[in-house]
Design an enzyme around this catalytic site. Structure first.
Site: not given
Ligand code: CS2
Ligand code: MG
Length: 408
Positions: A37, A161, A217, A241, A267, A288, A344
Site C-alpha cells: 500500500n 483517528y 493504530h 489492535e 499487520e 494479523r 478483516e
C-alpha cells in the site's frame, strides 16, 4: 511443466493493485497480489527486474523450492517490498497447483475446517453518534463482529483517528496535498479520556453479543497502552489492535502484565521471525499478518501452524489495499486453519473491482464462503486492467499538536 513468462500490472479502481500473472507451458496460468500500500511500484519493479527473469524456465509446481530460492537467494532477507514480491509469486504458484489438481487451494492445505469464516466490518464515524449509525448498519447486514473507530472531541475534525480508518475505504491517493502527504493531528490525552467510555456506550447500545474490536493504530506508549487495556477490560473487547508500535515487542509483555484484554498485532509484519517471540511467549492472542506483506501462502501457513501451537488465533489483515487475489489466498487458509479466529473484511463491492477480478467467492451476512473453483478461484481481466494507470498515493503523517511527528 515450465514457467514461460510472467507480467505485472499496476492499477485498479481507487487502488494501485499490483497483479502478477504467471504463464506456463501447459497453458495454465496463476495470479498473485503484490500490492504494498502506497509504495506499489517497488514490488512491481522488484518482480520485473529481478525475479521474473529467474522464474522463466522453472517448474511452477515447486513452490516451496522457488520460495526458498528467492528468500535465501536475495541475501538481504525480509522487508515488505521483497516479501510482497515473493508473496505474489507464491500465490500464483498455488493457483497453478490447484488448477493442475482440479482442486481449490483449501483442499491442498488439508480441506475445510468450517463452512464460513467469520468477518469483521469497519464501523467509523466523525463522532460517536455517527459511529453508532455505522455499527447499526453493519449489524443489519448480519455482521457479528465490528471494529469501531470514531473522531475524538477536541481533536481537529476527523482527529487523525477516525479518518485513519475512514481513509482505508476511500483512496489514499487523495492524501497527497501537493507538497506532501496529508498531516493529521493526534492528542493522546484526549483519546485516553474519551475512548474507554465511548466503548462502554457502544456496549450499552449494542449489547454483549456483538464482537467488539478496536484499533489503536500504534498510537500509544507502553504505559498508556497498559492503562488503556486495563480500563477497557470491563467492555470485553474481542480484541485491542496495535496498542503500541510492534517493533518494541517487550512492550507487549508490559501490557500483558496489566490486563487480560485480548491483543491483536502483525499487520506490518513480513516474516515468521517478526511473529515468533510474540507467539511463543504468549504475548498476543491474534496474529494479523497478510498473504501479501508476509510472503504468500507458503509463509502464512508456517506462521499459522506456529500460532496454533501456542493457542494464538488468526485475524488476517484485510484492508482494501489487498486485492481480491490475496483476499482469496487468505480465504483458503481461513477455510482450513484449525486456529482460525476472524478475518478483516472491507467491502469494496464495486462493479469495477468485480469486473477486474471475477470470482465466485461470496461474503454473506458477516461470513466468507470460499468458492470450490480450482486454484485460488479468482481471475484477472487484462482488458479491464487497461482502463487503469498508476497514481501516486501516501498514507497521512501524524503529528502531535506541537508539531512532533507521531505514529500514524
Ligand atoms: C488498518 C489498516 O485495517 C487495519 O487494521 O490498521 O487499514 C492500515 O491503516 C492500512 O492497511 C495501512 O496501509
Ligand atoms: Mg490495523
Amino acid at each position: 511443466m515450465k514457467i514461460t513468462s510472467a507480467k505485472v500490472f499496476v492499477g485498479g479502481p481507487n487502488k494501485n493493485y499490483v497483479t502478477l500473472k504467471i504463464m506456463t507451458s501447459e497453458g495454465i496460468y496463476g495470479v498473485g497480489d503484490a500490492t504494498l500500500n502506497n509504495r506499489e511500484t517497488l514490488p512491481a519493479h522488484y518482480l520485473e527486474e529481478y525475479l521474473i527473469p529467474c522464474l522463466v524456465g522453472m517448474d511452477p509446481r515447486n513452490s516451496e523450492d522457488i520460495w526458498q530460492y528467492f528468500y535465501r537467494g536475495a541475501y538481504f532477507r525480509r522487508g515488505p517490498i521483497a516479501m510482497a514480491a515473493f508473496g505474489a509469486i507464491d500465490m500464483a504458484l498455488w493457483d497453478i497447483k490447484g488448477k493442475i489438481a482440479g482442486l481449490p487451494v483449501y483442499q491442498l492445505l488439508g480441506g475445510k475446517s468450517r463452512d464460513g469464516a467469520m468477518l469483521y466490518a469497519h464501523a467509523s464515524g466523525n463522532d460517536l453518534e455517527d459511529l453508532m449509525d455505522s455499527i447499526a448498519y453493519y449489524r443489519e447486514q448480519g455482521y457479528q463482529a465490528v471494529r469501531v473507530q470514531c473522531g475524538i472531541p477536541g481533536m481537529p475534525k476527523g482527529g487523525g483517528y477516525a479518518v485513519a480508518d475512514k481513509g482505508d475505504t476511500q483512496n489514499y491517493i487523495t492524501n497527497f496535498t501537493g507538497n506532501g502527504p496529508k498531516i493529521e493531528t493526534w492528542n493522546t490525552d484526549k483519546y485516553m479520556r474519551y475512548m474507554p467510555d465511548a466503548l462502554g456506550e457502544i456496549r450499552d447500545r449494542f449489547g454483549w453479543d456483538m464482537k467488539l474490536l478496536h484499533d489503536v493504530h500504534h498510537r500509544l506508549l507502553p504505559r498508556e497502552a497498559a492503562q488503556f487495556a486495563k480500563e477497557v477490560e470491563q467492555h470485553r473487547l474481542y480484541w485491542l489492535e496495535d496498542p503500541t508500535p510492534a517493533e518494541d515487542q517487550d512492550a507487549l509483555a508490559f501490557i500483558r502484565q496489566h490486563s487480560t484484554t485480548p491483543l491483536a498485532i502483525g499487520e506490518v509484519f513480513n516474516s515468521i521471525y517478526d511473529c515468533n517471540k510474540l507467539i511463543q511467549s504468549n504475548l498476543i492472542d491474534f496474529i494479523r499478518v497478510s498473504a501479501t506483506y508476509a510472503g504468500g501462502i507458503t509463509s502464512l501457513k508456517r506462521i499459522v501452524d506456529l500460532a496454533g501451537l501456542h493457542n494464538v488465533q488468526t485475524g488476517f489483515h484485510g484492508a482494501p489495499s489487498h486485492s481480491p487475489i490475496s483476499m482469496a489466498a487468505q480465504a483458503h487458509i481461513n477455510a482450513w486453519a484449525p486456529n482460525f479466529g476472524i478475518q478483516e473484511y472491507l467491502v469494496l463491492g464495486t462493479t469495477e473491482c468485480d469486473a477486474l477480478f471475477p470470482s465466485e467467492h461470496k461474503a454473506q451476512k458477516g461470513f466468507f464462503y470460499v468458492s470450490d473453483a480450482p486454484g485460488l478461484g479468482v481471475d484477472f481481466d487484462e482488458q479491464e486492467a487497461g482502463r487503469y494507470e498508476f497514481k501516486r498515493g501516501y498514507h497521512p503523517v501524524a503529528r502531535l499538536e506541537d508539531g512532533t511527528v507521531w505514529n500514524y
